[in-house]
Design a protein around this motif. Structure first.
Motif, PDB file in Angstrom:
ATOM      1  N   LEU A  53      -7.939  -4.484  12.865  1.00 49.42           N
ATOM      2  CA  LEU A  53      -7.705  -5.333  11.705  1.00 49.42           C
ATOM      3  C   LEU A  53      -9.663  -4.695  11.470  1.00 49.42           C
ATOM      4  N   THR A  71      -6.413  -7.852   6.399  1.00 45.44           N
ATOM      5  CA  THR A  71      -4.478  -7.046   6.445  1.00 45.44           C
ATOM      6  C   THR A  71      -4.207  -7.024   4.797  1.00 45.44           C
ATOM      7  N   ILE A  98       3.738  -9.490  12.617  1.00 50.28           N
ATOM      8  CA  ILE A  98       3.129  -7.919  11.799  1.00 50.28           C
ATOM      9  C   ILE A  98       4.551  -6.074  11.823  1.00 50.28           C
TER      10      ILE A  98
END
Length: 204
Positions: A53, A71, A98
């Motif tokens: 990230l 994100t 994710i």
């Protein structure tokens, strides 16, 4: 007359207030997910260098107790210092998910880093991987596909070709067997999706 005028104002104001109350809360989008962690530096390193990230600048006064990550689409993960109780997550309970570009590549990455994970094949054939962050928060990974229906279509096409070649012993598709195999697969995928929406896929 004055009392009637005041009463009129009260009733009118009440009606206007009632009309202005929205039908729903008005949810627009998810802003951020907050996770309380035990070790800020360790968790910041994990979400930056393992998950990948992008860090978001934290005010100097909060750097010791906060970690922020983007994100995408204006949404974030916030890490908060201060966890003192154990985190017990389960793939059938609390977790968050994710997307990754390649589930195979992600598996190789976790293996190389000696990160323990659980791999499974979902009811529709999609491969999923579960692993935990340093605090025990469970993360589910799925491969991002532009069109899952197209994925099912090509999957059924490959299956039909394989079964047809096994049955006919010839590479020339000249009868209805191949198309029947293909249609049956597509129908099966359709009914699996219907059963999934009814939370009954576990019986398949």
């Amino acid at each position: 007359m004055k009392k009637l005028f005041i009463l009129f104002l009260i009733l009118t104001g009440s009606n206007l207030m009632a009309q202005e109350i929205p039908a729903t809360l008005g949810f627009a989008s998810l802003n951020h997910l907050a996770l309380q962690v035990k070790d800020i530096p360790a968790s910041v390193d994990f979400y930056k260098n393992t998950i990948g990230l992008t860090p978001v600048e934290v005010p100097d006064s909060l750097k010791a107790i906060r970690g922020w990550f983007s994100t995408g689409n204006g949404q974030m993960i916030h890490l908060l210092a201060g966890r003192t109780t154990p985190i017990v997550n389960d793939k059938n309970g609390s977790h968050f998910a994710i997307f990754v570009n390649s589930i195979a590549g992600a598996e190789k990455f976790l293996t190389a880093r000696k990160i323990v994970f659980h791999k499974q094949v979902r009811f529709d054939g999609a491969v999923q991987i579960y692993f935990a962050d340093p605090d025990g928060y469970l993360i589910e990974m799925n491969e991002k596909r532009s069109d899952l229906r197209l994925h099912h279509y090509y999957g059924c096409m490959r299956m039909a070709v394989k079964k047809y070649l096994h049955i006919s012993k010839t590479p020339i598709i000249k009868d209805g067997i191949f198309f029947q195999l293909f249609r049956n697969c597509i129908k099966k995928q359709f009914f699996i999706r219907i059963l999934h929406t009814q939370n009954r896929y576990r019986y398949i």
